[in-house]
Design a protein around this motif. Structure first.
Motif, PDB file in Angstrom:
ATOM      1  N   PHE A 101       0.842  -1.188   0.000  1.00  0.00           N
ATOM      2  CA  PHE A 101       0.000   0.000   0.000  1.00  0.00           C
ATOM      3  C   PHE A 101       0.881   1.243   0.000  1.00  0.00           C
ATOM      4  O   PHE A 101       1.935   1.281   0.633  1.00  0.00           O
ATOM      5  N   SER A 102       0.431   2.261  -0.708  1.00  0.00           N
ATOM      6  CA  SER A 102       1.187   3.516  -0.760  1.00  0.00           C
ATOM      7  C   SER A 102       0.626   4.559   0.198  1.00  0.00           C
ATOM      8  O   SER A 102       1.349   5.467   0.616  1.00  0.00           O
ATOM      9  N   ASP A 103      -0.662   4.462   0.565  1.00  0.00           N
ATOM     10  CA  ASP A 103      -1.262   5.453   1.453  1.00  0.00           C
ATOM     11  C   ASP A 103      -0.685   5.302   2.864  1.00  0.00           C
ATOM     12  O   ASP A 103      -0.660   4.205   3.421  1.00  0.00           O
ATOM     13  N   PRO A 104      -0.207   6.396   3.460  1.00  0.00           N
ATOM     14  CA  PRO A 104       0.396   6.313   4.800  1.00  0.00           C
ATOM     15  C   PRO A 104      -0.572   5.877   5.888  1.00  0.00           C
ATOM     16  O   PRO A 104      -0.147   5.550   6.999  1.00  0.00           O
ATOM     17  N   LEU A 112      -7.414   0.211  10.620  1.00  0.00           N
ATOM     18  CA  LEU A 112      -7.710   0.188   9.199  1.00  0.00           C
ATOM     19  C   LEU A 112      -8.636   1.350   8.866  1.00  0.00           C
ATOM     20  O   LEU A 112      -9.659   1.546   9.531  1.00  0.00           O
ATOM     21  N   PRO A 113      -8.292   2.176   7.873  1.00  0.00           N
ATOM     22  CA  PRO A 113      -9.148   3.324   7.534  1.00  0.00           C
ATOM     23  C   PRO A 113     -10.572   2.885   7.205  1.00  0.00           C
ATOM     24  O   PRO A 113     -10.789   1.817   6.625  1.00  0.00           O
ATOM     25  N   ALA A 114     -11.527   3.708   7.561  1.00  0.00           N
ATOM     26  CA  ALA A 114     -12.941   3.370   7.330  1.00  0.00           C
ATOM     27  C   ALA A 114     -13.241   3.192   5.849  1.00  0.00           C
ATOM     28  O   ALA A 114     -14.094   2.388   5.465  1.00  0.00           O
ATOM     29  N   ALA A 142      -9.403  -0.522  -0.949  1.00  0.00           N
ATOM     30  CA  ALA A 142      -8.864   0.653  -1.633  1.00  0.00           C
ATOM     31  C   ALA A 142      -7.533   1.064  -1.010  1.00  0.00           C
ATOM     32  O   ALA A 142      -7.305   0.899   0.182  1.00  0.00           O
ATOM     33  N   ASP A 143      -6.652   1.600  -1.837  1.00  0.00           N
ATOM     34  CA  ASP A 143      -5.370   2.130  -1.374  1.00  0.00           C
ATOM     35  C   ASP A 143      -5.447   3.653  -1.419  1.00  0.00           C
ATOM     36  O   ASP A 143      -4.733   4.311  -2.163  1.00  0.00           O
ATOM     37  N   GLY A 144      -6.357   4.206  -0.631  1.00  0.00           N
ATOM     38  CA  GLY A 144      -6.568   5.645  -0.627  1.00  0.00           C
ATOM     39  C   GLY A 144      -8.032   5.970  -0.867  1.00  0.00           C
ATOM     40  O   GLY A 144      -8.765   5.197  -1.504  1.00  0.00           O
ATOM     41  N   GLU A 145      -8.480   7.112  -0.383  1.00  0.00           N
ATOM     42  CA  GLU A 145      -9.892   7.484  -0.508  1.00  0.00           C
ATOM     43  C   GLU A 145     -10.324   7.676  -1.949  1.00  0.00           C
ATOM     44  O   GLU A 145     -11.500   7.547  -2.278  1.00  0.00           O
ATOM     45  N   ASP A 146      -9.373   8.002  -2.835  1.00  0.00           N
ATOM     46  CA  ASP A 146      -9.714   8.264  -4.232  1.00  0.00           C
ATOM     47  C   ASP A 146      -9.345   7.112  -5.150  1.00  0.00           C
ATOM     48  O   ASP A 146      -9.317   7.283  -6.376  1.00  0.00           O
TER      49      ASP A 146
END
Length: 560
Positions: A101-104, A112-114, A142-146
């Motif tokens: 994953f690239s997202d910090p 884990l991000p929502a 997902a690897d980031g919100e976008d």
């Protein structure tokens, strides 16, 4: 003023060298002492040669390597997580594979991000459910919100201290025509249903399939419902999980074939000796001569699938002393003879010209062949390719373990034999992971790539063909890349260089410095990738290889 090694220093190293017979993996601990003696002058290094040779021969006799040893080869320490991601019941991240994953937001110890398991347009049941029992689940993360696509994971639940842990395994699903036809035959799918499945496996959506086929989205949804009923599943996710499980079963059933001794079907006897080679990719595609890295001439399955789809014919000659390819002198001494054999191979295959392609330690062999026969290569491509290191400034740019290896081998060539024999013996003792941990210490992206089951399979299969016969191929590799082989680089040859920004072997600063010294073109960069670009970015490599020397594109295979 040059410092000379004392007799006491040499005696300690000699004693340490013979002690590795009991513990072959401890040869790693010789890197520092040997390199220090090497820096003290030639006298100390030459005094070690005979003892290192003797210890290496004893290790070879005490620890013969067999294909059975390779079946259990592991690149991980005992007790390490073998998942790509592990979370607890509260969704706290307990383990995460480096570079995935690239997202910090994805970091060990954090929650884990929502948004990681939530996707717009999906039901609550699909997006947020993790397995409640023993049966595995399939989720897209997902690897980031976008991130519009995300990555598919198989997730398993396991009990741990009265709580639950969830292990995620990335499904690096690549469509394989052979597996796809087996799946179609076994479950009696129509051609259209198989095409739809292939589209989904490749990351497509129902909408994009409808657009590509010129059909309405309603028609495609109905086709999807028919496919689900036929497979007795309730969702698109379960269709993909069923396919992934089917492929996994096929690969497990062929595991014995993967660990059995590899047989190379192609062998040419030339005036300078024998050369064996592999044929992969598209048999009718653009010819590419692949100069392989240390792990051998076999491609990872996913990379081979990408190259086949792109219309690339991969011709991979085994290097000197690997398998049935003969050698004439270790290190730089044998390169000219190998170049003659490669030219004879191209004549045998009736190829007037081809593209040269090297990864990592295959680079000096590619440069030697291109310099010897420039008319046979329209261009050459180095992907994570080692460049010759010269001078203290460049040496200081590489990791310590690499630096010590180069220093030790340059002054004491026999150390390459000692090191490689210790490494081979460690496979049978279950301690091979120590070499991996030492070489890539602190480089998570590289460790994640080398521990990938695909790459481990390549190593095992290649090793049954090469390492169980002779260790000289690996020794030749180590002596060659440790040399200053700058004289092999011809700046007139059309060259493309491409490196990952997280390459531990050739960091960006070293690539820039060596390229400037050798008058090489500026390298292309692949963000977030390491040195194993066949694992990290096969699609990018295919794009680069498909370009002609004049910058135009070669033809690509048509796809449905």
């Amino acid at each position: 003023m040059t410092r000379h090694a004392s007799s006491t220093e040499i005696e300690k190293i000699v004693a340490q060298a013979y002690s590795t017979i009991a513990s072959p993996e401890s040869v790693i601990e010789l890197l520092g002492p040997v390199s220090r003696v090497a820096s003290a002058g030639a006298d100390g290094a030459s005094a070690l040669e005979v003892h290192l040779e003797n210890a290496a021969d004893i290790i070879d006799r005490v620890y013969p390597l067999t294909p059975d040893d390779l079946a259990d080869l592991t690149f991980r320490q005992p007790g390490e997580y073998d998942s790509d991601l592990t979370i607890d019941a509260k969704r706290r991240i307990l383990h995460i594979a480096g570079g995935l994953f690239s997202d910090p937001a994805f970091a060990q110890g954090r929650f884990l991000p929502a948004w990681a398991l939530s996707r717009s347009g999906e039901s609550e049941r699909v997006r947020d459910t993790l397995p409640a029992g023993d049966n595995p689940g399939l989720v897209r993360m997902a690897d980031g919100e976008d991130d519009p696509q995300g990555m598919w994971f198989m997730v398993r639940r396991r009990d741990h201290d009265a709580s639950a842990h969830f292990d995620f395994f990335a499904l690096r699903m690549q469509w394989n025509d052979e597996h796809g036809l087996s799946f179609q035959d076994a479950l009696r799918l129509s051609d259209v249903e198989t095409m739809l499945l292939r589209h989904l496996v490749r990351g497509g959506s129902l909408r994009s399939f409808a657009d590509a086929r010129g059909r309405s989205i309603g028609t495609v949804r109905n086709q999807m419902k028919v496919l689900q009923r036929k497979l007795a599943v309730r969702s698109k996710e379960e269709v993909l999980l069923l396919y992934a499980g089917f492929v996994s079963t096929l690969e497990e059933s062929s595991k014995s074939a993967n660990t059995a001794a590899h047989v190379c079907a192609n062998l040419l006897t030339a005036s300078t000796g024998t050369i064996a080679w592999e044929e992969m990719g598209d048999p009718e595609g653009q010819p590419v001569v692949f100069f392989h890295p240390l792990e051998g001439a076999l491609l990872p399955k996913s990379a081979n699938a990408v190259f086949e789809q792109a219309g690339l014919r991969i011709i991979a000659p085994w290097r000197p002393f690997y398998g049935d390819t003969s050698g004439h002198g270790l290190g730089l001494a044998g390169l000219s003879c190998f170049a003659e054999k490669v030219q004879a191979l191209l004549d045998h295959l009736q190829l007037a010209r081809a593209t040269g392609f090297a990864t990592q330690a295959g680079a000096p062999y590619m440069f030697a062949c291109a310099k010897a026969s420039p008319a046979r290569f329209d261009r050459i491509v180095g992907a994570g390719a080692f460049l010759p290191v010269s001078g203290e400034k460049e040496m200081a740019m590489i990791p310590l373990s690499h630096r010590l290896s180069i220093a030790a081998v340059r002054s004491t060539p026999t150390f390459a034999r000692m090191y490689q024999r210790g490494m081979r013996a460690s496979i049978g003792k279950g301690s091979f992971h120590r070499f991996i941990d030492n070489f890539y210490a602190g480089h998570k992206r590289e460790l994640a790539a080398v521990r990938n089951p695909e790459l481990q399979s390549v190593f095992r299969r290649s090793a049954t063909y090469a390492l169980t016969r002779s260790i000289d191929g690996a020794i030749d590799t180590m002596q060659t890349w440790a040399s200053d082989w700058s004289g092999l680089v011809d700046p007139k040859v059309d060259l493309t260089l491409i490196y990952g920004t997280r390459d531990a072997n050739m960091p960006p600063g070293l690539v820039a410095a060596a390229s400037e010294r050798l008058s090489l073109p500026k390298a292309m960069a692949v963000g977030g990738a390491g040195s194993f670009l066949l694992m990290d970015a096969p699609d990018k490599l295919a794009q680069v290889l498909l370009r002609k020397a004049d910058g135009a594109a070669w033809r690509t295979k048509k796809t449905l």
